[in-house]
Scaffold this motif. Structure first.
Motif, mmCIF file in Angstrom:
data_model
loop_
_atom_site.group_PDB
_atom_site.id
_atom_site.type_symbol
_atom_site.label_atom_id
_atom_site.label_comp_id
_atom_site.label_asym_id
_atom_site.label_seq_id
_atom_site.Cartn_x
_atom_site.Cartn_y
_atom_site.Cartn_z
ATOM 1 N N PRO A 76 -0.937 16.483 16.745
ATOM 2 C CA PRO A 76 -2.332 16.696 17.179
ATOM 3 C C PRO A 76 -2.619 18.152 17.541
ATOM 4 O O PRO A 76 -2.730 18.525 18.707
ATOM 5 C CB PRO A 76 -2.445 15.782 18.400
ATOM 6 N N TYR A 77 -2.786 18.997 16.533
ATOM 7 C CA TYR A 77 -3.098 20.400 16.778
ATOM 8 C C TYR A 77 -4.508 20.533 17.339
ATOM 9 O O TYR A 77 -5.385 19.733 17.029
ATOM 10 C CB TYR A 77 -3.001 21.198 15.480
ATOM 11 N N LYS A 78 -4.705 21.541 18.139
ATOM 12 C CA LYS A 78 -6.025 21.841 18.677
ATOM 13 C C LYS A 78 -6.537 23.147 18.084
ATOM 14 O O LYS A 78 -5.774 24.093 17.909
ATOM 15 C CB LYS A 78 -5.974 21.940 20.205
ATOM 16 N N ILE A 79 -7.822 23.177 17.784
ATOM 17 C CA ILE A 79 -8.449 24.374 17.226
ATOM 18 C C ILE A 79 -9.448 24.919 18.244
ATOM 19 O O ILE A 79 -10.301 24.189 18.743
ATOM 20 C CB ILE A 79 -9.160 24.068 15.896
ATOM 21 N N TYR A 80 -9.305 26.186 18.546
ATOM 22 C CA TYR A 80 -10.173 26.853 19.505
ATOM 23 C C TYR A 80 -10.997 27.931 18.800
ATOM 24 O O TYR A 80 -10.500 28.625 17.924
ATOM 25 C CB TYR A 80 -9.346 27.506 20.615
ATOM 26 N N SER A 81 -12.248 28.047 19.201
ATOM 27 C CA SER A 81 -13.128 29.109 18.664
ATOM 28 C C SER A 81 -13.049 29.162 17.143
ATOM 29 O O SER A 81 -12.563 30.117 16.558
ATOM 30 C CB SER A 81 -12.738 30.473 19.259
ATOM 31 N N ASN A 82 -13.560 28.108 16.527
ATOM 32 C CA ASN A 82 -13.451 27.941 15.081
ATOM 33 C C ASN A 82 -14.466 28.827 14.351
ATOM 34 O O ASN A 82 -15.483 28.363 13.858
ATOM 35 C CB ASN A 82 -13.663 26.467 14.730
ATOM 36 N N PHE A 83 -14.187 30.145 14.324
ATOM 37 C CA PHE A 83 -15.076 31.138 13.695
ATOM 38 C C PHE A 83 -16.479 31.021 14.266
ATOM 39 O O PHE A 83 -17.469 30.910 13.539
ATOM 40 C CB PHE A 83 -15.068 30.984 12.179
ATOM 41 N N GLU A 84 -16.521 31.046 15.589
ATOM 42 C CA GLU A 84 -17.786 30.898 16.307
ATOM 43 C C GLU A 84 -18.619 32.172 16.213
ATOM 44 O O GLU A 84 -18.108 33.257 15.890
ATOM 45 C CB GLU A 84 -17.506 30.569 17.773
#
Length: 271
Positions: A76-84
């Motif tokens: 369960p990887y987490k993605i932060y600030s997805n090209f915001e």
């Protein structure tokens, strides 16, 4: 004076007079038209933009698969600030004429994403960062004055972006105290158009303005791998070559200062 000499003299006089008249007309239109206002201003703007970056968003699904292998793909990887959306800057040198404004612009934008996972066995993270520096030329065909100070104007900016993409992958195994990392850096260029609409006001020598526009990327030129290998770069994008996609809304607000202001009146010279 003979008749033949008189004819030659009159022809010469006519030619000189006609030439002087033509020169006077050209001089009138080019050099004696009234220039009500000419000024040069230097502006600095804070920008806020949205960025498409669809290719790089899609690639995130492949990063754990390629970097760590098949067995880790379901973690369960987490993605932060997805090209915001993110902030940038823009500098502008503008020549203000009576009905026309032209400018030279230089600025920068950036955005990125982070994917991470951590448990008792170790840590994994992957950072993607995309940035650009751009040069552009702008033109505003007219300015609508609301009052003596307030104005509205359309603008069109076109230019080239110099983009940099970097991927940093890192994994550390707790039990073995070992780690692996990978770094890929790619450079590329993009051509763009950006229609804008701005509103502002002028007070003394200061110009305060805000604008909204849309960045349209016309073409992206072939990428060049600066760090890492071409094979590593292509492994994360099996569907084809990815490209920085800077398409999106641009909001700008800033302060300008009039460096030079000149007023002159026509002096009409008769031939």
């Amino acid at each position: 004076m003979k008749a033949s000499e008189m004819v030659i003299y009159l022809e010469m006089l006519y030619s000189v007079t006609r030439g002087t008249t033509i020169i006077s007309v050209v001089y009138f239109f080019l050099f004696t038209q009234e220039v009500r206002s000419q000024s040069v201003s230097l502006s600095f703007e804070s920008t806020y933009g949205t960025y498409n970056m669809e290719d790089f968003k899609t690639a995130q699904d492949n990063i754990p698969f390629i970097f760590l292998g098949y067995g880790r793909i379901n973690l369960p990887y987490k993605i932060y600030s997805n090209f915001e959306p993110y902030y940038g800057y823009n500098g502008m040198l503008t020549l203000h004429l009576e009905k026309l404004e032209v400018s030279i612009e230089n600025g920068a934008n950036s955005t990125g994403s982070r994917m991470s996972y951590k448990d008792y066995s170790g840590t994994f993270k992957s950072d993607q960062l995309v940035s650009n520096k751009y040069w552009g030329a702008g033109i505003s065909p007219f300015k609508m004055s609301l009052t003596d100070a307030f104005f509205i104007r359309p603008r069109l900016v076109s230019g080239v972006s110099l983009s940099s993409y970097s991927m940093e992958n890192f994994a550390e195994l707790t039990n073995t105290n070992s780690y692996i990392n990978q770094s890929i850096v790619v450079k590329s260029k993009q051509l763009f158009f950006e229609p804008q609409a701005s509103i502002g006001f002028t007070k003394y020598r200061f110009i305060v303005s805000a604008s909204v526009g849309y960045h349209l990327q016309v073409v992206s030129l072939k990428e060049k791998v600066i760090e890492g290998s071409e094979a590593e770069w292509q492994a994360y994008f099996p569907s084809g070559e990815p490209k920085p996609q800077w398409n999106g809304v641009r909001l700008k607000a800033g302060l300008g200062f009039i460096l030079l202001k000149k007023k002159s009146k026509a002096i009409i010279t008769k031939a």
